[in-house]
Design an enzyme around this catalytic site. Structure first.
Site, PDB file in Angstrom:
ATOM      1  N   MET A  21      14.890  38.217 -17.804  1.00 17.18           N
ATOM      2  CA  MET A  21      15.355  39.388 -17.052  1.00 17.18           C
ATOM      3  C   MET A  21      16.627  39.996 -17.611  1.00 17.18           C
ATOM      4  O   MET A  21      16.851  41.204 -17.460  1.00 17.18           O
ATOM      5  CB  MET A  21      15.583  38.995 -15.590  1.00 17.18           C
ATOM      6  CG  MET A  21      14.308  39.026 -14.791  1.00 17.18           C
ATOM      7  SD  MET A  21      14.653  38.762 -13.057  1.00 17.18           S
ATOM      8  CE  MET A  21      14.132  37.079 -12.873  1.00 17.18           C
ATOM      9  N   ASP A  40      25.000  35.530 -24.159  1.00 17.40           N
ATOM     10  CA  ASP A  40      24.156  34.396 -23.779  1.00 17.40           C
ATOM     11  C   ASP A  40      24.658  33.200 -24.563  1.00 17.40           C
ATOM     12  O   ASP A  40      25.274  33.341 -25.621  1.00 17.40           O
ATOM     13  CB  ASP A  40      22.690  34.693 -24.131  1.00 17.40           C
ATOM     14  CG  ASP A  40      21.705  33.817 -23.373  1.00 17.40           C
ATOM     15  OD1 ASP A  40      20.978  34.371 -22.514  1.00 17.40           O
ATOM     16  OD2 ASP A  40      21.650  32.589 -23.632  1.00 17.40           O
ATOM     17  N   ASP A  64      29.446  31.388 -23.195  1.00 19.65           N
ATOM     18  CA  ASP A  64      28.963  30.455 -22.164  1.00 19.65           C
ATOM     19  C   ASP A  64      29.570  30.846 -20.817  1.00 19.65           C
ATOM     20  O   ASP A  64      30.797  30.918 -20.696  1.00 19.65           O
ATOM     21  CB  ASP A  64      29.412  29.044 -22.580  1.00 19.65           C
ATOM     22  CG  ASP A  64      28.916  27.949 -21.650  1.00 19.65           C
ATOM     23  OD1 ASP A  64      28.549  28.250 -20.491  1.00 19.65           O
ATOM     24  OD2 ASP A  64      28.918  26.785 -22.088  1.00 19.65           O
ATOM     25  N   TYR A 155      19.270  23.907  -7.579  1.00 13.50           N
ATOM     26  CA  TYR A 155      19.095  25.358  -7.773  1.00 13.50           C
ATOM     27  C   TYR A 155      19.275  26.092  -6.450  1.00 13.50           C
ATOM     28  O   TYR A 155      19.987  27.099  -6.364  1.00 13.50           O
ATOM     29  CB  TYR A 155      17.693  25.612  -8.344  1.00 13.50           C
ATOM     30  CG  TYR A 155      17.395  27.068  -8.667  1.00 13.50           C
ATOM     31  CD1 TYR A 155      17.929  27.682  -9.789  1.00 13.50           C
ATOM     32  CD2 TYR A 155      16.530  27.821  -7.861  1.00 13.50           C
ATOM     33  CE1 TYR A 155      17.636  29.005 -10.098  1.00 13.50           C
ATOM     34  CE2 TYR A 155      16.227  29.144  -8.155  1.00 13.50           C
ATOM     35  CZ  TYR A 155      16.788  29.727  -9.284  1.00 13.50           C
ATOM     36  OH  TYR A 155      16.492  31.040  -9.585  1.00 13.50           O
TER      37      TYR A 155
END
Ligand code: NAD
Length: 250
Positions: A21, A40, A64, A155
């Site tokens: 995404m 990224d 990071d 998560y």
């Protein structure tokens, strides 16, 4: 998406844009007239995307989200190349399968560090810039910030935290004309979901069992991100846009 220049004058930072995404958000935002610095931890599609979108509108760095120093480097790069950022999309995330009973403290902490602490560090890093002219922060949460799923314990903890941080930040920053919202995608066709689609687990119902009988396409999530980044959402702050094809309505 038609080029309607809805993000003309926007200078955005997007995390986690080497695949999935993040790539879609970067593409949609540049198509709408924004200039974007993305980053990224991996290279992934970053170089291809730079060639596709052009260096006058797009830059890709390796950094990071768990490093405050990396965030400062990304913001400095943005200020040098395009100017003061006025949009942040906190998109980077990981979703390893771990149950409450079996997750180790290190595994739990790693998810919290990337999904939750990374989101905090990103917001804190851009606030001084956003205070100059106002701006919009879009934190990517999930339907896993509305309901529980089996085998995604850390998560879910991290994504509920993102919704909470969004509300707290929205209140703190409203007087500075900085809006903070989340986008909560349902199952979306990216490498993340494909990685565990074949795993025998209760975490991911088959796409045919979803109300619309399919996953979202990444561009369908990017449409909400573009809206929240744009001035069309000028009175929206501290809330969520759930893009889940009806999943949480069940
Ligand atoms: P993805 O795994 O395809 O892409 C995530 C990107 O984040 C990767 O390129 C990865 O390298 C990067 N990343 C991971 N750790 C990083 C770090 N420490 N620093 C910088 N970058 C890092 O995932 P996606 O499906 O594109 O997910 C994007 C966001 O949407 C995530 O926050 C995810 O939790 C959320 N989300 C995804 C879905 C889905 O079904 N795909 C559903 C709801 C929410």
């Amino acid at each position: 998406m038609a080029d309607r220049n809805r993000l003309a004058g926007k200078i955005a930072i997007i995390s986690g844009a080497a695949r999935g995404m993040g790539v879609s958000h970067a593409r949609a935002m540049v198509e709408e007239g924004a200039r974007v610095v993305s980053f990224d931890i991996n290279d992934g599609e970053g170089s291809d995307l730079t060639r596709e979108l052009g260096a006058s509108s797009f830059a890709f760095l390796q950094a990071d989200v768990t490093s405050a120093a990396d965030w400062d480097r990304v913001v400095a790069h943005c200020r040098n190349q395009f100017g003061t950022p006025n949009v942040l999309v906190n998109n980077a995330g990981i979703s390893p399968l771990h149950s409450l009973a079996d997750v180790t403290e290190d595994e739990y902490q790693r998810v919290i560090d990337i999904n939750q602490v990374g989101t905090f560090l990103g917001m804190r890093a851009v606030v001084p810039s956003l205070r100059e002219h106002g701006g919009s922060i879009v934190n990517i949460a999930s339907t896993a910030a509305y309901v529980g799923f089996e085998d995604l314990f850390p998560y879910i903890a991290s994504k509920w935290a993102v919704r909470g941080m969004t509300r707290a930040a929205a209140l703190e920053l409203a007087a500075d004309n900085i809006r903070v919202n989340t986008v909560c995608p349902g199952d979306t066709d990216t490498p993340m979901i494909r990685a565990f689609a074949d795993t025998p687990t209760g975490a991911l119902p088959p796409a045919e069992e979803l109300p619309m009988k399919r996953w979202a396409r990444p561009e369908e999530i990017s449409a909400a991100v573009v809206f929240l980044a744009s001035d069309e959402s000028s009175y929206m702050s501290g809330t969520d846009i759930v893009v889940d094809g009806g999943f949480t309505a069940q």
